[in-house]
Scaffold this active site. Structure first.
Site, mmCIF file in Angstrom:
data_model
loop_
_atom_site.group_PDB
_atom_site.id
_atom_site.type_symbol
_atom_site.label_atom_id
_atom_site.label_comp_id
_atom_site.label_asym_id
_atom_site.label_seq_id
_atom_site.Cartn_x
_atom_site.Cartn_y
_atom_site.Cartn_z
ATOM 1 C CG HIS A 72 -0.142 0.159 2.494
ATOM 2 N ND1 HIS A 72 0.530 -0.898 3.061
ATOM 3 C CD2 HIS A 72 0.102 1.232 3.281
ATOM 4 C CE1 HIS A 72 1.154 -0.485 4.150
ATOM 5 N NE2 HIS A 72 0.907 0.812 4.301
ATOM 6 C CG HIS A 87 0.048 5.819 2.437
ATOM 7 N ND1 HIS A 87 -1.251 5.363 2.483
ATOM 8 C CD2 HIS A 87 0.696 5.235 3.468
ATOM 9 C CE1 HIS A 87 -1.389 4.548 3.515
ATOM 10 N NE2 HIS A 87 -0.220 4.449 4.127
#
Length: 165
Positions: A72, A87
């Protein structure tokens, strides 16, 4: 650490296509309050279904070495003083196996625009999370960054986002 005047300005490019969002508008106080550093965020475009795509490819926003690789999120170190965090979504750590496919490893050298991973913003949204993507200049001060785009602008993958001086 080199002074800002002693180092070259480096462009940070959009790691994916979408709409630029102010970091302050990210629904996570760590990003919104710039706790980890200044930057911008991108609300991702959906994958191009006309090409049969089901995932969005994320590219390196700068050249450097992969110092952290998670499904992620990734961190790329440009030099001893500068690193960039990308992110994917907010609170997405537990969605790794369902929503993300990683194509790089820690320690790998990358060039700006090189594919790093693919993911499904829709998978993240279906899990009740925000798919907004902060792009953060770690170890930076606000005045180290010069935005090249403004919140509300649409960017394409690889388009200049920030200049880091």
């Amino acid at each position: 650490m080199k002074s800002r005047e002693a180092r070259l300005t480096t462009d940070i490019v959009a790691p994916l296509a979408g709409t630029v969002v102010a970091l302050a508008d990210v629904p996570d106080p760590v990003f919104a309050d710039a706790v980890v550093g200044p930057g911008l965020a991108i609300e991702p475009d959906p994958p191009d279904e006309t090409l049969g795509a089901v995932r969005v490819v994320v590219v390196a926003p700068c050249p450097g070495r992969m110092i952290s690789v998670y499904p992620h999120a990734v961190v790329i170190s440009m030099d001893a003083d500068r690193a960039v965090l990308v992110h994917l979504g907010v609170d997405t750590e537990d969605l790794a196996t369902a929503c993300f496919d990683v194509a790089v490893v820690e320690g790998q050298e990358v060039v700006a625009g090189q594919p790093l991973l693919a993911w499904s913003p829709e998978c993240v949204r279906q899990a009740g999370r925000s798919a907004i993507c902060p792009v953060v200049a770690l170890q930076a001060e606000d005045d180290d960054l010069v935005p090249v785009v403004e919140p509300g602008d649409r960017v394409t993958e690889g388009q200049r986002l920030l200049a880091w001086r």
